[in-house]
Design an enzyme around this catalytic site. Sequence first.
Site, PDB file in Angstrom:
ATOM      1  N   LYS A  76       0.800  -1.236   0.000  1.00  0.00           N
ATOM      2  CA  LYS A  76       0.000   0.000   0.000  1.00  0.00           C
ATOM      3  C   LYS A  76       0.834   1.289   0.000  1.00  0.00           C
ATOM      4  O   LYS A  76       0.411   2.300  -0.523  1.00  0.00           O
ATOM      5  CB  LYS A  76      -0.949   0.019   1.202  1.00  0.00           C
ATOM      6  CG  LYS A  76      -2.113  -0.945   1.069  1.00  0.00           C
ATOM      7  CD  LYS A  76      -3.071  -0.786   2.231  1.00  0.00           C
ATOM      8  CE  LYS A  76      -4.259  -1.697   2.105  1.00  0.00           C
ATOM      9  NZ  LYS A  76      -5.294  -1.457   3.093  1.00  0.00           N
ATOM     10  N   ASN A 103      -4.923   2.130  -1.802  1.00  0.00           N
ATOM     11  CA  ASN A 103      -5.453   0.770  -1.974  1.00  0.00           C
ATOM     12  C   ASN A 103      -6.209   0.619  -3.286  1.00  0.00           C
ATOM     13  O   ASN A 103      -6.617  -0.476  -3.632  1.00  0.00           O
ATOM     14  CB  ASN A 103      -6.349   0.365  -0.789  1.00  0.00           C
ATOM     15  CG  ASN A 103      -7.700   1.032  -0.855  1.00  0.00           C
ATOM     16  OD1 ASN A 103      -7.813   2.172  -1.293  1.00  0.00           O
ATOM     17  ND2 ASN A 103      -8.730   0.330  -0.435  1.00  0.00           N
ATOM     18  N   ALA A 135      -1.765   1.301  16.681  1.00  0.00           N
ATOM     19  CA  ALA A 135      -1.003   2.384  16.039  1.00  0.00           C
ATOM     20  C   ALA A 135      -0.288   1.821  14.814  1.00  0.00           C
ATOM     21  O   ALA A 135       0.808   2.252  14.463  1.00  0.00           O
ATOM     22  CB  ALA A 135      -0.015   2.994  17.031  1.00  0.00           C
TER      23      ALA A 135
HETATM   24  P1  NAP Z   1      -0.550  -3.533  11.672  1.00  0.00           P
HETATM   25  O1  NAP Z   1      -0.009  -2.366  10.924  1.00  0.00           O
HETATM   26  O2  NAP Z   1       0.216  -4.796  11.698  1.00  0.00           O
HETATM   27  O3  NAP Z   1      -0.807  -3.068  13.199  1.00  0.00           O
HETATM   28  C1  NAP Z   1      -1.206  -3.992  14.159  1.00  0.00           C
HETATM   29  C2  NAP Z   1      -1.595  -3.284  15.443  1.00  0.00           C
HETATM   30  O4  NAP Z   1      -2.064  -4.273  16.383  1.00  0.00           O
HETATM   31  C3  NAP Z   1      -0.433  -2.568  16.141  1.00  0.00           C
HETATM   32  O5  NAP Z   1      -0.920  -1.430  16.788  1.00  0.00           O
HETATM   33  C4  NAP Z   1       0.030  -3.612  17.151  1.00  0.00           C
HETATM   34  O6  NAP Z   1       0.656  -3.060  18.297  1.00  0.00           O
HETATM   35  C5  NAP Z   1      -1.289  -4.196  17.585  1.00  0.00           C
HETATM   36  N1  NAP Z   1      -1.142  -5.536  18.139  1.00  0.00           N
HETATM   37  C6  NAP Z   1      -0.848  -6.677  17.457  1.00  0.00           C
HETATM   38  N2  NAP Z   1      -0.800  -7.732  18.313  1.00  0.00           N
HETATM   39  C7  NAP Z   1      -1.054  -7.217  19.547  1.00  0.00           C
HETATM   40  C8  NAP Z   1      -1.147  -7.796  20.845  1.00  0.00           C
HETATM   41  N3  NAP Z   1      -0.970  -9.120  21.035  1.00  0.00           N
HETATM   42  N4  NAP Z   1      -1.438  -6.992  21.882  1.00  0.00           N
HETATM   43  C9  NAP Z   1      -1.636  -5.664  21.700  1.00  0.00           C
HETATM   44  N5  NAP Z   1      -1.562  -5.059  20.503  1.00  0.00           N
HETATM   45  C10 NAP Z   1      -1.275  -5.824  19.435  1.00  0.00           C
HETATM   46  O7  NAP Z   1      -2.010  -3.931  11.143  1.00  0.00           O
HETATM   47  P2  NAP Z   1      -3.066  -3.024  10.351  1.00  0.00           P
HETATM   48  O8  NAP Z   1      -2.849  -3.207   8.899  1.00  0.00           O
HETATM   49  O9  NAP Z   1      -3.030  -1.665  10.938  1.00  0.00           O
HETATM   50  O10 NAP Z   1      -4.451  -3.773  10.685  1.00  0.00           O
HETATM   51  C11 NAP Z   1      -5.033  -3.651  11.975  1.00  0.00           C
HETATM   52  C12 NAP Z   1      -6.410  -4.316  12.056  1.00  0.00           C
HETATM   53  O11 NAP Z   1      -7.299  -3.714  11.123  1.00  0.00           O
HETATM   54  C13 NAP Z   1      -6.418  -5.803  11.727  1.00  0.00           C
HETATM   55  O12 NAP Z   1      -7.165  -6.457  12.705  1.00  0.00           O
HETATM   56  C14 NAP Z   1      -7.120  -5.917  10.400  1.00  0.00           C
HETATM   57  O13 NAP Z   1      -7.913  -7.078  10.304  1.00  0.00           O
HETATM   58  C15 NAP Z   1      -8.032  -4.710  10.443  1.00  0.00           C
HETATM   59  N6  NAP Z   1      -8.355  -4.229   9.095  1.00  0.00           N
HETATM   60  C16 NAP Z   1      -9.662  -4.180   8.727  1.00  0.00           C
HETATM   61  C17 NAP Z   1     -10.014  -3.737   7.476  1.00  0.00           C
HETATM   62  C18 NAP Z   1     -11.466  -3.694   7.080  1.00  0.00           C
HETATM   63  O14 NAP Z   1     -11.773  -3.399   5.909  1.00  0.00           O
HETATM   64  N7  NAP Z   1     -12.373  -3.945   7.973  1.00  0.00           N
HETATM   65  C19 NAP Z   1      -9.040  -3.320   6.559  1.00  0.00           C
HETATM   66  C20 NAP Z   1      -7.706  -3.374   6.962  1.00  0.00           C
HETATM   67  C21 NAP Z   1      -7.389  -3.842   8.239  1.00  0.00           C
HETATM   68  P3  NAP Z   1       2.262  -2.788  18.293  1.00  0.00           P
HETATM   69  O15 NAP Z   1       2.455  -1.481  17.587  1.00  0.00           O
HETATM   70  O16 NAP Z   1       2.600  -2.744  19.721  1.00  0.00           O
HETATM   71  O17 NAP Z   1       2.897  -3.955  17.569  1.00  0.00           O
END
Ligand code: NAP
Length: 285
Positions: free
Chosen positions: A71, A92, A132
């Site tokens: 992305k 996207n 974040a």
């Molecule tokens: P990302 O960049 O990998 O970020 C993951 C986030 O989750 C970080 O803030 C991370 O914290 C936190 N995290 C992961 N494991 C954790 C744990 N065990 N305890 C506490 N915090 C934890 O992912 P992203 O792309 O932003 O996606 C985030 C979410 O959005 C996902 O669940 C995804 O399914 C959802 N999403 C939904 C859509 C939709 O269309 N509905 C689209 C895209 C994404 P740290 O910074 O401390 O690692």
Amino acid sequence: MRIDGNTKTCVLLGDPVEHTLSPVIHSALAEFTGINMVYVPCRVKAEDMESAIKGAFALNILGLNVTIPHKEQAIPLLCETDKLAEKIGAVNTLVRMNDGYKGFNTDMPGLCRAMKSDGIRIQDENVIVFGAGGVARAVVVMLCDKANHIYIVNRTIKRAKEIANEVNAYVGRRVAEAICLDEYVLIPDGRYLAIQATNVGMYPHCEEAVVNDLQFIKKIHTCYDLIYNPEKTRFMQLVEKAGGKAYNGLKMLLYQGIIAFELWNDVAITDEQANLVYERLRKSL
Ligand code: NAP
């Protein structure tokens, strides 16, 4: 559906792409609008993105979706980037222009449209954003002009601080504040809209929630959990138990696809068509 000489083609570039639900959305939209379009997921490695985008243009591909992990990397490969996508720093959706593709971010407008359809307002709200990462950052960018105050709650405080500093500088006031996940109790009493943008609670870890403390969760009047598998996360269950309303991320997924389809085909999808696609998406989970 009949493929013929007039069939338009859109593709998804990502790695992996095997579990994507986007073909369900676009096939249904093509069917309900009668537009002759196919949508094909393509697994593309990061080092092949430049040739993939050039190749798509040469093949007269109408539009592309770009997903994890491309992305951000796609932006320098485009002829133009929409202002919101530039602000978010991620695209996207790519729309064919005369001299290349223009990049858009439909994730955040998709979330806004989903929230609007559920009657959730952002204006002047006090918001807690859990996470974040890439999506949480985009959510905070989207909220910062409208919300009263945003707490960014993350396990890694450094990432939350980076986002808060960036949006505060942009807005010109201290609209966002970083809080470490271990210290969520520091958030003052009040009524909050919460956006859950961490991976916590995602299938197969369905028993986990980013916070389990019901006393704290009582402060949340509405929660939008961006996870859609499972359909009801543990966090959503806790919010409901504490008297709040809870929504999952399926409508955000739906509307980011609808907005991409509208951009590619210059059409407006009706609420009725959106509902039909939503039901099909739910069945495919
Ligand atoms: P990302 O960049 O990998 O970020 C993951 C986030 O989750 C970080 O803030 C991370 O914290 C936190 N995290 C992961 N494991 C954790 C744990 N065990 N305890 C506490 N915090 C934890 O992912 P992203 O792309 O932003 O996606 C985030 C979410 O959005 C996902 O669940 C995804 O399914 C959802 N999403 C939904 C859509 C939709 O269309 N509905 C689209 C895209 C994404 P740290 O910074 O401390 O690692």
